[in-house]
Design a protein around this motif. Structure first.
Motif, mmCIF file in Angstrom:
data_model
loop_
_atom_site.group_PDB
_atom_site.id
_atom_site.type_symbol
_atom_site.label_atom_id
_atom_site.label_comp_id
_atom_site.label_asym_id
_atom_site.label_seq_id
_atom_site.Cartn_x
_atom_site.Cartn_y
_atom_site.Cartn_z
ATOM 1 N N TRP A 19 -5.582 7.709 -14.184
ATOM 2 C CA TRP A 19 -5.598 6.366 -13.611
ATOM 3 C C TRP A 19 -6.391 5.427 -14.512
ATOM 4 O O TRP A 19 -7.440 5.794 -15.038
ATOM 5 C CB TRP A 19 -6.216 6.384 -12.214
ATOM 6 N N GLY A 105 1.733 -1.897 4.657
ATOM 7 C CA GLY A 105 1.237 -0.545 4.869
ATOM 8 C C GLY A 105 1.534 -0.085 6.279
ATOM 9 O O GLY A 105 2.253 -0.737 7.025
ATOM 10 N N ASP A 108 0.333 7.043 8.182
ATOM 11 C CA ASP A 108 0.853 8.178 7.410
ATOM 12 C C ASP A 108 1.226 9.306 8.355
ATOM 13 O O ASP A 108 0.461 9.655 9.248
ATOM 14 C CB ASP A 108 -0.203 8.691 6.424
ATOM 15 N N PHE A 164 1.301 -2.468 -2.344
ATOM 16 C CA PHE A 164 0.566 -1.407 -1.667
ATOM 17 C C PHE A 164 -0.508 -0.891 -2.620
ATOM 18 O O PHE A 164 -0.425 -1.075 -3.830
ATOM 19 C CB PHE A 164 1.511 -0.273 -1.248
ATOM 20 N N PRO A 166 -2.803 1.850 -4.768
ATOM 21 C CA PRO A 166 -2.426 3.035 -5.542
ATOM 22 C C PRO A 166 -2.335 4.270 -4.649
ATOM 23 O O PRO A 166 -3.228 4.514 -3.838
ATOM 24 C CB PRO A 166 -3.564 3.160 -6.558
ATOM 25 N N THR A 167 -1.277 5.005 -4.794
ATOM 26 C CA THR A 167 -1.103 6.216 -3.978
ATOM 27 C C THR A 167 -1.821 7.377 -4.666
ATOM 28 O O THR A 167 -1.218 8.197 -5.356
ATOM 29 C CB THR A 167 0.389 6.536 -3.789
ATOM 30 N N ALA A 168 -3.115 7.404 -4.481
ATOM 31 C CA ALA A 168 -3.966 8.396 -5.126
ATOM 32 C C ALA A 168 -4.835 9.091 -4.094
ATOM 33 O O ALA A 168 -5.239 8.494 -3.096
ATOM 34 C CB ALA A 168 -4.854 7.729 -6.181
ATOM 35 N N LYS A 169 -5.144 10.355 -4.353
ATOM 36 C CA LYS A 169 -5.924 11.162 -3.417
ATOM 37 C C LYS A 169 -7.277 10.523 -3.098
ATOM 38 O O LYS A 169 -7.752 10.579 -1.961
ATOM 39 C CB LYS A 169 -6.133 12.560 -4.002
ATOM 40 N N TRP A 171 -8.088 7.289 -3.182
ATOM 41 C CA TRP A 171 -8.120 5.868 -2.846
ATOM 42 C C TRP A 171 -9.074 5.595 -1.682
ATOM 43 O O TRP A 171 -9.755 4.581 -1.656
ATOM 44 C CB TRP A 171 -6.732 5.346 -2.499
#
Length: 212
Positions: A19, A105, A108, A164, A166-169, A171
């Motif tokens: 990243w 958003g 989930d 949206f 960042p689709t990161a663990k 975040w």
């Protein structure tokens, strides 16, 4: 962050599996400058407290603001005297005729790895997110989960141009660390220049997102 994405910027991107913070890119800096100019010209809100103290709709309901920026559900809380005279609009972008990207958003849905009923859980998610279910939720005012289902109301039109995180663990660690909020406070208060605040935030975000 809508201003950042409106100018073509991003919060972070990936390069060679890592990243990289992007808030200090030329496009992002233009967006942050536009945000600062807009805030200083249009808002009397605090530059350093969180946005829910007080809630924008509470200020609006008491006649303390002519408009407010927020999610569409804010319209539920504008106060009885303004309920019938309040309407929603999409923030205009810097390009004429183009809306500013809005945050899109939601919740989930996932199946826990230790679930004893993975197949049943997966089937439930499949059913809940099906076209039929989405159309039923759409009738209630929710935005559907597919662009092919978008209608013509103002919120669904706006959803076609959105952004949206960042689709990161990690975040969630960025959020818990208030990195974006601190950057915006530094910019609005003049504690740091836009470039200084954005560069610091970019470095911090990259470090957090690349954490093990």
């Amino acid at each position: 962050m809508g201003f950042v994405y409106d100018y073509g910027g991003q919060i972070a991107t990936t390069y060679k599996g890592k990243w990289v913070g992007a808030l200090n890119s030329p496009a992002s800096l233009k967006g942050l400058a536009a945000f600062k100019n807009f805030f200083l010209a249009a808002s009397r809100a605090s530059k350093s407290t969180i946005e829910t103290r007080p809630n924008p709709y509470d200020v609006y309901a008491k006649g303390g603001a002519a408009s407010m920026v927020g999610p569409s559900w804010f319209s539920c809380c504008v106060g009885a005297q303004y309920k019938t005279t309040t309407a929603q609009f999409v923030m205009p972008g810097h390009i004429k005729g183009q809306a500013m990207p809005g945050f899109l958003g939601g919740s989930d849905l996932a199946v826990p790895i230790n679930s004893g009923n993975k197949d049943v859980a997966a089937d439930w998610i499949k059913d809940f997110t099906s076209t039929a279910s989405e159309k039923a939720l759409q009738v209630k005012g929710n935005i559907p989960n597919a662009t092919s289902l978008l209608g013509n109301n103002i919120n669904e039109k706006a959803a076609s141009r959105s952004w949206f995180v960042p689709t990161a663990k990690h975040w969630v660690d960025v959020e818990n660390g208030n990195i974006l909020r601190n950057m915006l406070t530094q910019i609005l208060t003049g504690k740091l220049t836009i470039k200084q605040a954005a560069s610091s935030a970019s470095d911090n975000i990259a470090s957090v997102l690349n954490g093990s």
